[in-house]
Design a protein around this motif. Structure first.
Motif, mmCIF file in Angstrom:
data_model
loop_
_atom_site.group_PDB
_atom_site.id
_atom_site.type_symbol
_atom_site.label_atom_id
_atom_site.label_comp_id
_atom_site.label_asym_id
_atom_site.label_seq_id
_atom_site.Cartn_x
_atom_site.Cartn_y
_atom_site.Cartn_z
ATOM 1 N N ARG A 1 18.678 16.939 5.590
ATOM 2 C CA ARG A 1 17.719 15.581 4.493
ATOM 3 C C ARG A 1 18.097 13.606 5.857
ATOM 4 O O ARG A 1 17.939 12.641 5.085
ATOM 5 C CB ARG A 1 18.215 14.915 3.576
ATOM 6 N N ASP A 2 18.388 14.308 6.753
ATOM 7 C CA ASP A 2 18.417 13.008 8.051
ATOM 8 C C ASP A 2 19.519 11.515 7.531
ATOM 9 O O ASP A 2 19.531 10.881 7.259
ATOM 10 C CB ASP A 2 16.362 12.077 7.613
ATOM 11 N N GLY A 3 20.511 12.288 7.156
ATOM 12 C CA GLY A 3 22.023 12.113 6.663
ATOM 13 C C GLY A 3 21.518 11.494 5.287
ATOM 14 O O GLY A 3 22.807 10.484 4.346
ATOM 15 N N LYS A 4 20.568 11.402 4.384
ATOM 16 C CA LYS A 4 20.574 10.935 2.560
ATOM 17 C C LYS A 4 21.027 11.806 2.304
ATOM 18 O O LYS A 4 20.412 13.226 2.104
ATOM 19 C CB LYS A 4 19.189 10.279 2.596
ATOM 20 N N LEU A 5 22.092 11.479 1.041
ATOM 21 C CA LEU A 5 21.861 12.832 0.153
ATOM 22 C C LEU A 5 20.909 12.955 -0.892
ATOM 23 O O LEU A 5 20.891 14.083 -1.366
ATOM 24 C CB LEU A 5 23.197 12.244 -1.064
ATOM 25 N N ARG A 6 20.232 12.330 -1.006
ATOM 26 C CA ARG A 6 19.145 12.070 -1.985
ATOM 27 C C ARG A 6 19.342 13.461 -2.977
ATOM 28 O O ARG A 6 18.538 14.390 -3.311
ATOM 29 C CB ARG A 6 17.665 12.777 -1.010
ATOM 30 N N ALA A 7 21.131 12.774 -3.776
ATOM 31 C CA ALA A 7 21.229 14.030 -5.329
ATOM 32 C C ALA A 7 20.280 13.451 -6.627
ATOM 33 O O ALA A 7 20.115 12.138 -6.697
ATOM 34 C CB ALA A 7 22.336 13.083 -5.657
ATOM 35 N N ALA A 8 19.645 14.075 -6.986
ATOM 36 C CA ALA A 8 18.823 14.199 -8.292
ATOM 37 C C ALA A 8 19.421 14.063 -9.188
ATOM 38 O O ALA A 8 20.512 14.899 -9.690
ATOM 39 C CB ALA A 8 17.394 15.040 -8.269
ATOM 40 N N VAL A 9 19.580 12.719 -9.993
ATOM 41 C CA VAL A 9 20.013 12.821 -11.521
ATOM 42 C C VAL A 9 19.001 12.871 -12.213
ATOM 43 O O VAL A 9 18.161 12.163 -11.939
ATOM 44 C CB VAL A 9 21.595 11.927 -11.250
ATOM 45 N N PRO A 10 19.789 13.094 -14.344
ATOM 46 C CA PRO A 10 18.814 12.054 -14.925
ATOM 47 C C PRO A 10 18.672 10.792 -15.186
ATOM 48 O O PRO A 10 20.036 9.997 -14.951
ATOM 49 C CB PRO A 10 18.866 12.936 -16.497
ATOM 50 N N ASN A 11 17.385 9.907 -14.988
ATOM 51 C CA ASN A 11 17.304 8.719 -15.651
ATOM 52 C C ASN A 11 16.507 8.222 -15.871
ATOM 53 O O ASN A 11 14.914 7.930 -14.482
ATOM 54 C CB ASN A 11 18.316 8.120 -14.232
ATOM 55 N N PRO A 12 15.646 7.600 -16.684
ATOM 56 C CA PRO A 12 16.132 8.554 -18.110
ATOM 57 C C PRO A 12 15.838 10.005 -18.869
ATOM 58 O O PRO A 12 16.088 10.588 -17.997
ATOM 59 C CB PRO A 12 16.153 7.293 -19.439
ATOM 60 N N LEU A 13 17.067 10.025 -19.412
ATOM 61 C CA LEU A 13 16.497 11.732 -19.765
ATOM 62 C C LEU A 13 14.700 11.976 -19.412
ATOM 63 O O LEU A 13 14.091 11.720 -20.351
ATOM 64 C CB LEU A 13 16.559 12.500 -21.791
ATOM 65 N N GLY A 14 14.403 13.380 -18.857
ATOM 66 C CA GLY A 14 13.640 13.351 -18.539
ATOM 67 C C GLY A 14 12.918 13.051 -17.108
ATOM 68 O O GLY A 14 11.702 13.433 -16.879
ATOM 69 N N SER A 15 13.316 12.437 -16.812
ATOM 70 C CA SER A 15 12.619 12.275 -15.526
ATOM 71 C C SER A 15 14.192 11.806 -14.495
ATOM 72 O O SER A 15 15.338 12.310 -14.661
ATOM 73 C CB SER A 15 13.065 10.406 -15.400
ATOM 74 N N CYS A 16 13.919 11.446 -13.139
ATOM 75 C CA CYS A 16 14.929 11.310 -11.875
ATOM 76 C C CYS A 16 15.225 10.180 -11.188
ATOM 77 O O CYS A 16 14.348 9.852 -11.294
ATOM 78 C CB CYS A 16 13.760 12.615 -11.943
ATOM 79 N N THR A 17 15.944 10.220 -10.889
ATOM 80 C CA THR A 17 16.607 9.093 -9.947
ATOM 81 C C THR A 17 17.710 8.958 -8.731
ATOM 82 O O THR A 17 17.908 10.790 -8.539
ATOM 83 C CB THR A 17 17.329 7.725 -10.229
ATOM 84 N N PHE A 18 17.133 9.728 -7.777
ATOM 85 C CA PHE A 18 17.283 9.787 -6.191
ATOM 86 C C PHE A 18 18.724 8.843 -6.264
ATOM 87 O O PHE A 18 18.803 7.988 -5.795
ATOM 88 C CB PHE A 18 16.449 10.231 -4.625
ATOM 89 N N LEU A 19 19.659 9.560 -5.281
ATOM 90 C CA LEU A 19 20.748 8.695 -5.086
ATOM 91 C C LEU A 19 21.399 9.001 -3.534
ATOM 92 O O LEU A 19 21.164 9.667 -3.356
ATOM 93 C CB LEU A 19 22.490 8.668 -6.222
ATOM 94 N N ASN A 20 21.524 8.074 -3.132
ATOM 95 C CA ASN A 20 21.508 7.955 -1.508
ATOM 96 C C ASN A 20 22.982 7.429 -1.677
ATOM 97 O O ASN A 20 24.051 7.728 -0.395
ATOM 98 C CB ASN A 20 20.934 7.417 -0.384
ATOM 99 N N ASP A 21 23.742 6.740 -2.581
ATOM 100 C CA ASP A 21 25.215 5.982 -1.847
ATOM 101 C C ASP A 21 26.062 6.631 -2.625
ATOM 102 O O ASP A 21 26.833 5.145 -2.984
ATOM 103 C CB ASP A 21 24.476 4.253 -2.325
ATOM 104 N N VAL A 22 26.525 8.034 -2.646
ATOM 105 C CA VAL A 22 27.566 8.388 -3.371
ATOM 106 C C VAL A 22 27.988 8.037 -2.857
ATOM 107 O O VAL A 22 28.113 9.626 -1.567
ATOM 108 C CB VAL A 22 26.913 9.899 -3.937
ATOM 109 N N SER A 23 29.808 8.221 -2.712
ATOM 110 C CA SER A 23 30.651 8.077 -1.638
ATOM 111 C C SER A 23 31.161 10.106 -2.471
ATOM 112 O O SER A 23 31.054 10.145 -3.056
ATOM 113 C CB SER A 23 31.680 7.249 -2.216
ATOM 114 N N PRO A 24 32.392 10.587 -0.875
ATOM 115 C CA PRO A 24 32.744 12.067 -1.195
ATOM 116 C C PRO A 24 33.994 11.577 -2.794
ATOM 117 O O PRO A 24 34.209 12.563 -3.055
ATOM 118 C CB PRO A 24 33.319 11.750 -0.354
ATOM 119 N N GLU A 25 34.494 10.174 -2.223
ATOM 120 C CA GLU A 25 35.467 10.275 -4.003
ATOM 121 C C GLU A 25 34.538 9.757 -5.201
ATOM 122 O O GLU A 25 35.073 10.597 -6.388
ATOM 123 C CB GLU A 25 36.021 8.388 -3.293
#
Length: 196
Positions: A54-78
């Motif tokens: 994904r070109d170095g981007k995590l694009r982690a899909a998380v619910p935000n709010p319930l029924g919708s989705c946000t993609f996170l790229n700034d999540v550290s391993p910690e």
């Protein structure tokens, strides 16, 4: 998906009530919310595999709010590991510790596969042997019983599919064209002319 909900809850993108609602629904449906093999090592390997594709981007899909989705790229391993540790603790309060009913993991999606090399080699050898029994796979001729077998599935070219070439009956079908020619036996057509 359950882990993603916990990650979203840790970030306050999902309320505690919404988070519990999702986990309760997954549990009642018998879906996997956790697995004994889902640990920090697997999470790291999966994350590294995702970053490569994904070109170095995590694009982690998380619910935000319930029924919708946000993609996170700034999540550290910690942060990922902290969410996993919390998630594992939460799962202890659910039936089967969050394990699903009839849950199967396909390791090909995790970036963490272990192929049994001996098994792979045995399968390749069997495939090669099967190919040589059915005629050549590399375009060379096979000699069987003193005859050159260069046709389909080890048959010589005189009798393909059990019929000899050049007689009115080909592949078990016979027909004549209006001009007296022969059909090729496929749907009664040859070169656009219908058999009569």
């Amino acid at each position: 998906m359950a882990y993603s909900a916990t990650l979203a809850n840790n970030r306050k993108l999902l309320s505690d009530e919404e988070h519990h609602r999702i986990l309760k629904l997954f549990s009642r449906a018998g879906l996997s919310m956790d697995h004994p093999q889902f640990d920090e090592d697997i999470l790291d390997k999966g994350t590294q595999a995702i970053l490569k594709t994904r070109d170095g981007k995590l694009r982690a899909a998380v619910p935000n709010p319930l029924g919708s989705c946000t993609f996170l790229n700034d999540v550290s391993p910690e942060e990922l590991n902290a969410a996993l540790r919390r998630h594992k603790e939460l799962m202890k309060g659910y039936p089967r510790n969050g394990e699903g009913l009839e849950a199967f993991v396909d390791a090909s999606d995790t970036g963490y596969t272990e192929n049994n090399q001996k098994e792979v080699e045995a399968l390749e050898a069997a495939a090669e042997k099967a190919g040589s029994l059915n005629g050549s796979m590399d375009g060379t001729n096979v000699v069987h019983g003193g005859k050159i077998m260069d046709g389909v599935n080890g048959h010589d070219n005189v009798h393909v599919n059990g019929h000899s070439n050049g007689v009115p009956e080909v592949n078990g079908l016979a027909g004549k064209l209006a001009d007296g020619g022969l059909t090729n036996g496929v749907n009664g057509f040859t070169n656009g002319a219908k058999a009569i």
